[in-house]
Write an enzyme that holds these catalytic residues in place. Sequence first.
Site, PDB file in Angstrom:
ATOM      1  N   HIS A 260       0.807  -1.219   0.000  1.00 49.81           N
ATOM      2  CA  HIS A 260       0.000   0.000   0.000  1.00 49.81           C
ATOM      3  C   HIS A 260       0.840   1.268   0.000  1.00 49.81           C
ATOM      4  CE1 HIS A 260      -3.230  -2.869   0.540  1.00 49.81           C
ATOM      5  NE2 HIS A 260      -3.886  -1.981  -0.172  1.00 49.81           N
TER       6      HIS A 260
ATOM      7  N   ARG B  84     -10.603   3.726  -2.454  1.00 46.52           N
ATOM      8  CA  ARG B  84     -10.265   2.877  -1.298  1.00 46.52           C
ATOM      9  C   ARG B  84     -10.683   3.620  -0.032  1.00 46.52           C
ATOM     10  NH1 ARG B  84      -5.567   1.515  -4.731  1.00 46.52           N
ATOM     11  NH2 ARG B  84      -5.280  -0.750  -4.716  1.00 46.52           N
TER      12      ARG B  84
ATOM     13  N   ARG C  97     -15.478   1.566  -2.667  1.00 42.84           N
ATOM     14  CA  ARG C  97     -15.330   0.245  -2.065  1.00 42.84           C
ATOM     15  C   ARG C  97     -15.542   0.358  -0.566  1.00 42.84           C
ATOM     16  NH1 ARG C  97      -9.657  -2.810  -2.495  1.00 42.84           N
ATOM     17  NH2 ARG C  97      -8.973  -1.248  -1.008  1.00 42.84           N
TER      18      ARG C  97
ATOM     19  N   GLU D  36     -10.881 -11.155  -5.885  1.00 45.05           N
ATOM     20  CA  GLU D  36      -9.475 -11.120  -5.459  1.00 45.05           C
ATOM     21  C   GLU D  36      -9.098 -12.325  -4.600  1.00 45.05           C
ATOM     22  OE1 GLU D  36      -8.742  -7.395  -3.424  1.00 45.05           O
ATOM     23  OE2 GLU D  36     -10.655  -7.459  -2.390  1.00 45.05           O
TER      24      GLU D  36
ATOM     25  N   ASN E 285      -3.949  -7.435  -7.218  1.00 42.39           N
ATOM     26  CA  ASN E 285      -2.905  -7.362  -6.173  1.00 42.39           C
ATOM     27  C   ASN E 285      -3.101  -8.504  -5.198  1.00 42.39           C
ATOM     28  OD1 ASN E 285      -2.461  -4.978  -7.465  1.00 42.39           O
ATOM     29  ND2 ASN E 285      -3.383  -3.700  -5.880  1.00 42.39           N
ATOM     30  N   ASP E 286      -4.331  -8.690  -4.782  1.00 46.02           N
ATOM     31  CA  ASP E 286      -4.610  -9.789  -3.864  1.00 46.02           C
ATOM     32  C   ASP E 286      -4.789 -11.110  -4.596  1.00 46.02           C
ATOM     33  OD1 ASP E 286      -4.488  -8.817  -1.210  1.00 46.02           O
ATOM     34  OD2 ASP E 286      -6.237  -7.585  -1.634  1.00 46.02           O
TER      35      ASP E 286
ATOM     36  N   ARG F 141       2.319  -9.909  -0.882  1.00 44.85           N
ATOM     37  CA  ARG F 141       2.553  -8.818  -1.835  1.00 44.85           C
ATOM     38  C   ARG F 141       3.482  -7.725  -1.298  1.00 44.85           C
ATOM     39  NH1 ARG F 141      -3.514  -6.148  -1.878  1.00 44.85           N
ATOM     40  NH2 ARG F 141      -2.546  -4.161  -2.367  1.00 44.85           N
TER      41      ARG F 141
ATOM     42  N   CYS G 286      -9.070  -3.403 -11.091  1.00 45.19           N
ATOM     43  CA  CYS G 286      -8.550  -2.243 -10.373  1.00 45.19           C
ATOM     44  C   CYS G 286      -7.265  -2.577  -9.612  1.00 45.19           C
ATOM     45  CB  CYS G 286      -9.608  -1.671  -9.432  1.00 45.19           C
ATOM     46  SG  CYS G 286     -10.179  -2.855  -8.214  1.00 45.19           S
TER      47      CYS G 286
END
Length: 581
Positions: free
Chosen positions: A191, A298, A335, A434, A457-458, A468, A505
Amino acid sequence: MKTFKGISASPGIVTGEVFLYLDDTVQVPKYDIEPDKVENELERFHEAARKAGNELRDLQIRTSASMGKEESKLLDSHILMLKDPEFTRNIEENVRSQLLNAEWVLYSTIRQLVNTLEASTDSYLRERTIDIHDVAQRVYNHLLYRDKISLSDLSHEIILVTHNLLPSDALAMNKKFVKGIAMDAGGKTSHTAILARSFEIPAVLGLSNITGHAKSGDRLIVDGNSGQVILNPDKKTLQLYEKKIRDWQRREVELLTLNELPAETRDGKKIYLRANIEVPEETDSALAHGSEGIGLYRSEFLFLQPGGFSSEDTQYAAYSRVLEAMSGKGTVTIRTLDVGGDKVIPGVAGLDEKNPILGWRAVRFCLSRKDLFRTQLRAMLRASVHGKLQIMFPMISGIEELEQVLKVLQECREQLRNEGIPFDEEIPVGIMIEVPSAALTADILARKVDFFSIGTNDLIQYTIAVDRGNEKIAYLYEPFHPGVLRLLKRVIEDAHEAGIPVAMCGEMAGDPYMAVILLGLGLDIYSMSSFGIPEVKKIIRSVSMSEAEELVGTIMEMKSYREIDSYVRSWMNERFDLAGT
Ligand code: PEP
Ligand code: MG
């Protein structure tokens, strides 16, 4: 001069002066004081509290200017605590009766207060513990004469060199003065990397031990395109990089000329390019880069700032601000809270887990804290009258979980109807794909929602079992892994079969090397950090669907990540002049 190789986490090149930021935890000293030193000790405490109060008021003014009045109000409770006569009287009485130094008395008084609050059944009171720690930390710093500059207090341009940066630190830092970031820890989709890209700060992460070599005041080049960092460069290297910086800036300006043009393939397939944002102010950058809406807001970053959980009204104000800013430009996808993993709200009991990536994250957290979940959903629904909203749920792992979150949403809609509060009755509701179990049951989930958005990403993290954010195994984080590509293909096909669109995304959507493959796989919407939009648009406008499908056909036959990676890179490099590696 010394060169370090890390992970290119946010593009751009910058040179500047090192600011070494090491966040050492305070050791609280404990010692007896003589009765005749009590007044002295109290004076020391009052002086430290006064300085901490001034610091907080300065921070509040700056927050108000940069993030809006509503956000700055989060600091009200911090300031009030320092002014609270009962709190001060408690410390005074304890110093007098225990004859111990002010640091220790402050520490033990705070610990008592926190214990009482944590045992409370009132969630609001429980969540105030983080504010109390924050205030106490500031007072300790002054008591201990620690001239520790916080990242929000920076007053000149620097390159931040640090071991690791919490998302909350990254949010709080004075972004105007942070020109680049070089960090020991972190991967491309951590992040910190995502925030650096959002704030358009060039960053190289995963450098292992840059903090062991650089000192404050050293000169540093951060090349976020190649992942290189050069400490105390010689004159020739500096000149070379000054030219690279000029070329990079020229290229950025050229790409912005595409802003008014649609993202359409040569044979006429229209693709939507949207922005990922973490804070409402980023809508300016989204619009400046030609974004057609927000593909991922986010929302959890609202909670990682001082003050912890925001009230319904604070959230309503933030969501409305984003919707109004994007009104007429496109849909805004908000989200729901995705805390946990590496986004820990400091001080929230229970989020400090052994295995946070597989733990109490996102909707799992929300479903067991329905009070917080409902507050957020109500705020979103109320804000929906200000633009075109879509609601998206993260980390859905299967149909039961999806049904549960939809039920809570339905309850919130009913509450608002009963209260006569207006909201958009037609808000599209979607989920992030994800978790591999969701990807493998996409055909079932697709029938319950209006859209999917793939969170690579996940999805990559969980498919390949690779953390990650861990630089030691970053080499295993392979977007072109055949296992990942097969999942993507399946999800997109299943969604289309059910008649719903698919967005992506995760960071993969903004990777220029992935752009044609995603097109060939049938992706409808790409959502990425704003600055990445023009380059991806340029690529989409230069190819046809048949070329993209042919490329996908070829790589789907290949057996290994390495084979696919090198084939796609040379395919792309033959056709496009791409930055980065
Ligand atoms: C993802 O996982 O791809 C995603 C977009 O969510 P986040 O990066 O916030 O976990
Ligand atoms: Mg995710």
